[in-house]
Design a protein around this motif. Structure first.
Motif, short mmCIF file in Angstrom:
data_model
loop_
_atom_site.label_atom_id
_atom_site.label_comp_id
_atom_site.label_asym_id
_atom_site.label_seq_id
_atom_site.Cartn_x
_atom_site.Cartn_y
_atom_site.Cartn_z
N THR A 1 13.43 3.41 4.08
CA THR A 1 12.02 3.04 4.12
C THR A 1 11.80 2.78 2.30
N ASP B 1 0.82 -1.34 0.09
CA ASP B 1 0.14 0.09 -0.01
C ASP B 1 0.86 1.52 -0.07
N GLU B 2 1.98 1.30 0.70
CA GLU B 2 2.76 2.54 0.75
C GLU B 2 3.41 2.62 -0.40
N HIS C 1 9.62 4.08 0.72
CA HIS C 1 9.34 5.23 -0.03
C HIS C 1 10.75 5.89 -0.26
N ASP D 1 0.94 4.03 -3.08
CA ASP D 1 0.61 5.38 -2.95
C ASP D 1 1.72 6.33 -3.67
#
Length: 104
Positions: A80, A34-35, A82, A38
């Motif tokens: 991370t 999900d991260e 991200h 997104d």
């Protein structure tokens, strides 16, 4: 999963064994997927969104990369997933751009 990938470390001149678990985005655990999804949705025309790199982790360092091994211009690192994707976008094709069309 492909643990135990082997990578050359140019600084050491030898071979180092890194235990990398790298997965396609669709195979990631839901909270991480999900991260990542997104981030890709927020940056739809970025290299990461277009190429959808594998995501892996070595110790506490996250990796985003395409191809069979980590190479400059096709990988990103971060704290991370991200951060690894942001680094991937910043460094994608870096070796080709920095040469400006000239072979070394």
């Amino acid at each position: 999963m492909r643990p135990g990938r082997q990578f050359r470390n140019p600084k050491c001149g030898g071979v180092r064994f890194l235990f990398v678990v790298a997965l396609q985005i669709e195979e990631l655990p839901p909270i991480i997927r999900d991260e990542v999804e997104d981030f890709l949705a927020t940056h739809p025309r970025s290299p990461a969104a277009l190429l959808r790199p594998k995501i892996g982790v070595v110790g506490t360092v996250w990796l985003a990369y395409i191809g069979p091994k980590l190479k400059r211009g096709t990988s990103g690192l971060g704290q991370t997933p991200h951060d690894a994707l942001e680094d991937f976008n910043l460094r994608f094709m870096e070796p080709l751009i920095s040469r400006n069309g000239f072979e070394r």
